[in-house]
Design a protein around this motif. Structure first.
Motif, PDB file in Angstrom:
ATOM      1  N   LEU A  77       0.852  -1.196   0.000  1.00  0.00           N
ATOM      2  CA  LEU A  77       0.000   0.000   0.000  1.00  0.00           C
ATOM      3  C   LEU A  77       0.884   1.242   0.000  1.00  0.00           C
ATOM      4  CD1 LEU A  77      -2.815   1.414   0.433  1.00  0.00           C
ATOM      5  CD2 LEU A  77      -2.339   1.264   2.888  1.00  0.00           C
ATOM      6  N   GLN A  78       0.509   2.225  -0.805  1.00  0.00           N
ATOM      7  CA  GLN A  78       1.154   3.529  -0.766  1.00  0.00           C
ATOM      8  C   GLN A  78       0.061   4.596  -0.844  1.00  0.00           C
ATOM      9  OE1 GLN A  78       3.196   5.455   0.427  1.00  0.00           O
ATOM     10  NE2 GLN A  78       5.104   5.165  -0.735  1.00  0.00           N
ATOM     11  N   PHE A  79       0.360   5.793  -0.361  1.00  0.00           N
ATOM     12  CA  PHE A  79      -0.598   6.893  -0.425  1.00  0.00           C
ATOM     13  C   PHE A  79       0.169   8.203  -0.492  1.00  0.00           C
ATOM     14  CE2 PHE A  79      -0.707   9.136   3.700  1.00  0.00           C
ATOM     15  CZ  PHE A  79       0.212   8.365   4.405  1.00  0.00           C
ATOM     16  N   GLU A  80      -0.556   9.281  -0.788  1.00  0.00           N
ATOM     17  CA  GLU A  80       0.014  10.631  -0.758  1.00  0.00           C
ATOM     18  C   GLU A  80      -1.033  11.580  -0.185  1.00  0.00           C
ATOM     19  OE1 GLU A  80       0.894  11.624  -4.842  1.00  0.00           O
ATOM     20  OE2 GLU A  80       2.813  10.564  -4.829  1.00  0.00           O
ATOM     21  N   THR A  81      -0.618  12.437   0.749  1.00  0.00           N
ATOM     22  CA  THR A  81      -1.472  13.524   1.232  1.00  0.00           C
ATOM     23  C   THR A  81      -0.592  14.734   1.480  1.00  0.00           C
ATOM     24  OG1 THR A  81      -3.076  14.227   2.942  1.00  0.00           O
ATOM     25  CG2 THR A  81      -1.319  12.756   3.651  1.00  0.00           C
ATOM     26  N   MET A  82      -1.055  15.907   1.085  1.00  0.00           N
ATOM     27  CA  MET A  82      -0.224  17.119   1.182  1.00  0.00           C
ATOM     28  C   MET A  82      -0.085  17.612   2.614  1.00  0.00           C
ATOM     29  SD  MET A  82      -0.883  20.903  -0.467  1.00  0.00           S
ATOM     30  CE  MET A  82       0.393  22.169  -0.351  1.00  0.00           C
ATOM     31  N   PHE A  83       1.118  17.983   2.981  1.00  0.00           N
ATOM     32  CA  PHE A  83       1.409  18.802   4.169  1.00  0.00           C
ATOM     33  C   PHE A  83       1.062  20.227   3.734  1.00  0.00           C
ATOM     34  CE2 PHE A  83       4.170  21.430   6.750  1.00  0.00           C
ATOM     35  CZ  PHE A  83       4.486  20.736   7.910  1.00  0.00           C
ATOM     36  N   VAL A  84      -0.151  20.669   4.080  1.00  0.00           N
ATOM     37  CA  VAL A  84      -0.708  21.849   3.404  1.00  0.00           C
ATOM     38  C   VAL A  84       0.087  23.131   3.677  1.00  0.00           C
ATOM     39  CG1 VAL A  84      -2.743  23.328   3.282  1.00  0.00           C
ATOM     40  CG2 VAL A  84      -2.997  20.844   3.144  1.00  0.00           C
ATOM     41  N   GLN A  85       0.729  23.223   4.843  1.00  0.00           N
ATOM     42  CA  GLN A  85       1.516  24.434   5.123  1.00  0.00           C
ATOM     43  C   GLN A  85       2.920  24.316   4.514  1.00  0.00           C
ATOM     44  OE1 GLN A  85       0.404  27.189   7.194  1.00  0.00           O
ATOM     45  NE2 GLN A  85      -0.606  26.310   8.977  1.00  0.00           N
ATOM     46  N   SER A  86       2.947  23.998   3.232  1.00  0.00           N
ATOM     47  CA  SER A  86       4.222  23.879   2.511  1.00  0.00           C
ATOM     48  C   SER A  86       3.983  24.255   1.059  1.00  0.00           C
ATOM     49  CB  SER A  86       4.768  22.442   2.588  1.00  0.00           C
ATOM     50  OG  SER A  86       4.059  21.592   1.697  1.00  0.00           O
ATOM     51  N   ASN A  87       5.060  24.284   0.295  1.00  0.00           N
ATOM     52  CA  ASN A  87       4.927  24.542  -1.142  1.00  0.00           C
ATOM     53  C   ASN A  87       4.625  23.267  -1.915  1.00  0.00           C
ATOM     54  OD1 ASN A  87       7.053  26.543   0.082  1.00  0.00           O
ATOM     55  ND2 ASN A  87       6.012  27.599  -1.591  1.00  0.00           N
ATOM     56  N   ASP A  88       5.314  22.167  -1.534  1.00  0.00           N
ATOM     57  CA  ASP A  88       5.144  20.936  -2.333  1.00  0.00           C
ATOM     58  C   ASP A  88       5.578  19.704  -1.545  1.00  0.00           C
ATOM     59  OD1 ASP A  88       7.841  21.613  -2.306  1.00  0.00           O
ATOM     60  OD2 ASP A  88       8.206  20.901  -4.340  1.00  0.00           O
ATOM     61  N   TRP A  89       5.155  19.618  -0.287  1.00  0.00           N
ATOM     62  CA  TRP A  89       5.520  18.478   0.557  1.00  0.00           C
ATOM     63  C   TRP A  89       4.314  17.568   0.745  1.00  0.00           C
ATOM     64  CZ3 TRP A  89       8.382  21.285   5.215  1.00  0.00           C
ATOM     65  CH2 TRP A  89       9.557  21.877   4.726  1.00  0.00           C
ATOM     66  N   PHE A  90       4.596  16.292   0.881  1.00  0.00           N
ATOM     67  CA  PHE A  90       3.507  15.321   1.087  1.00  0.00           C
ATOM     68  C   PHE A  90       3.990  14.161   1.941  1.00  0.00           C
ATOM     69  CE2 PHE A  90       5.787  13.925  -2.676  1.00  0.00           C
ATOM     70  CZ  PHE A  90       5.799  12.540  -2.605  1.00  0.00           C
ATOM     71  N   TYR A  91       3.066  13.600   2.701  1.00  0.00           N
ATOM     72  CA  TYR A  91       3.339  12.377   3.457  1.00  0.00           C
ATOM     73  C   TYR A  91       3.037  11.155   2.601  1.00  0.00           C
ATOM     74  CZ  TYR A  91       3.637  14.959   7.886  1.00  0.00           C
ATOM     75  OH  TYR A  91       4.005  15.808   8.901  1.00  0.00           O
ATOM     76  N   ALA A  92       3.865  10.129   2.789  1.00  0.00           N
ATOM     77  CA  ALA A  92       3.655   8.822   2.168  1.00  0.00           C
ATOM     78  C   ALA A  92       4.387   7.810   3.034  1.00  0.00           C
ATOM     79  CB  ALA A  92       4.211   8.815   0.739  1.00  0.00           C
ATOM     80  N   PHE A  93       4.221   6.535   2.732  1.00  0.00           N
ATOM     81  CA  PHE A  93       5.037   5.537   3.419  1.00  0.00           C
ATOM     82  C   PHE A  93       6.473   5.630   2.906  1.00  0.00           C
ATOM     83  CE2 PHE A  93       0.877   3.296   3.895  1.00  0.00           C
ATOM     84  CZ  PHE A  93       0.861   3.305   5.282  1.00  0.00           C
ATOM     85  N   ALA A  94       7.430   5.493   3.832  1.00  0.00           N
ATOM     86  CA  ALA A  94       8.832   5.392   3.444  1.00  0.00           C
ATOM     87  C   ALA A  94       9.058   4.055   2.725  1.00  0.00           C
ATOM     88  CB  ALA A  94       9.717   5.492   4.681  1.00  0.00           C
ATOM     89  N   ASN A  95      10.193   3.935   2.110  1.00  0.00           N
ATOM     90  CA  ASN A  95      10.602   2.679   1.472  1.00  0.00           C
ATOM     91  C   ASN A  95       9.626   2.219   0.392  1.00  0.00           C
ATOM     92  OD1 ASN A  95      12.926   2.429   3.192  1.00  0.00           O
ATOM     93  ND2 ASN A  95      11.502   1.842   4.828  1.00  0.00           N
TER      94      ASN A  95
END
Ligand SMILES: [Ca+2]
Ligand SMILES: [Ca+2]
Length: 241
Positions: A139-157
């Motif tokens: 499983l992988q996902f992406e969600t924006m760290f909204v207080q940024s220009n272009d950062w997002f959380y996802a699973f590492a590796n």
């Protein structure tokens, strides 16, 4: 005999929420519930925007085998990841995943309501989705760290294995996350500058100068102070009985 209507309704809703696509099926298929909670608190960031909390954007998820279909560290992000990481819009990525060969299931997640009366996942809000998977699936996902220009959380590796051998994983997997820089927009410190989403027209896309490093990498390489991941987001994965 009295018919258990409440149970029937629950079962029907459960089927309806079981994800999209053709499924992985098989005798060992397990249905998982994934919960993404925004645990950020006021003042976490040194900014007045959103009270210093870190809203999370609507996101995409994908079940796949072998290689992460969403992004690759050290390579340029695709337009789908750019739209999520800069503006929190999922439509472009969803269309790309429709055509991805190694994706068995994918979907989006959001949190309707909240302070913006919209789909973003604000402090205290939760987004949930369910999926069917079999041993070997990741499983992988992406969600924006909204207080940024272009950062997002996802699973590492590149993603998380949904099974250890034939056993479904279960529990809090927040320590498996990483915060990435999509490499599509130049950074300012979290909560600052004219080009981060909270300072822009909510409908605007792709506003801000290009990144001087056009590859996906860990956001920590920016040198800015970044709150600990587990103070912003909590992810749990639970196999349904
Ligand atoms: Ca950047
Ligand atoms: Ca921007």
């Amino acid at each position: 005999m009295r018919f258990p209507q409440a149970a029937l309704l629950t079962a029907t809703l459960g089927l309806g929420l079981a994800g999209c696509g053709d499924g992985t099926g098989g005798p060992l298929a397990t249905t998982f519930t994934v919960t993404i909670r925004n645990v950020s608190t006021p003042g976490l960031l040194a900014t007045d925007r959103a009270g210093g909390t870190v809203p999370l954007s609507p996101g995409v998820w994908a079940v796949f085998v072998v290689s992460n279909p969403l992004f690759e560290i050290g390579l340029p992000a695709d337009e789908g990841t750019e739209r999520i990481a800069e503006d929190g819009f999922t439509e472009t990525k969803a269309a790309i995943l429709d055509a991805a060969g190694n994706v068995s299931l994918h979907g989006t997640f959001d949190s309707p309501g909240g302070p913006d009366a919209g789909p973003a996942i604000f402090a205290g809000e939760t987004a949930t989705f369910t999926l069917d998977a079999s041993p070997g699936d990741r499983l992988q996902f992406e969600t924006m760290f909204v207080q940024s220009n272009d950062w997002f959380y996802a699973f590492a590796n590149g993603g998380i294995d949904l099974f250890e051998g034939a056993t479904p994983i279960s529990g809090n997997v927040t320590d498996r996350l990483a915060l990435y820089d999509a490499g599509t927009e130049e950074d300012t410190a979290p909560g600052t500058g004219p080009d981060q989403k909270p300072a822009q027209d909510p409908a605007a896309t792709d506003v801000g100068p290009p990144d001087d490093d056009a590859t996906v990498r860990l956001a920590s390489t920016s040198g800015f102070t970044i709150p600990r991941t587990d103070l912003v987001i909590q992810v749990t994965i639970t196999p349904n009985p």
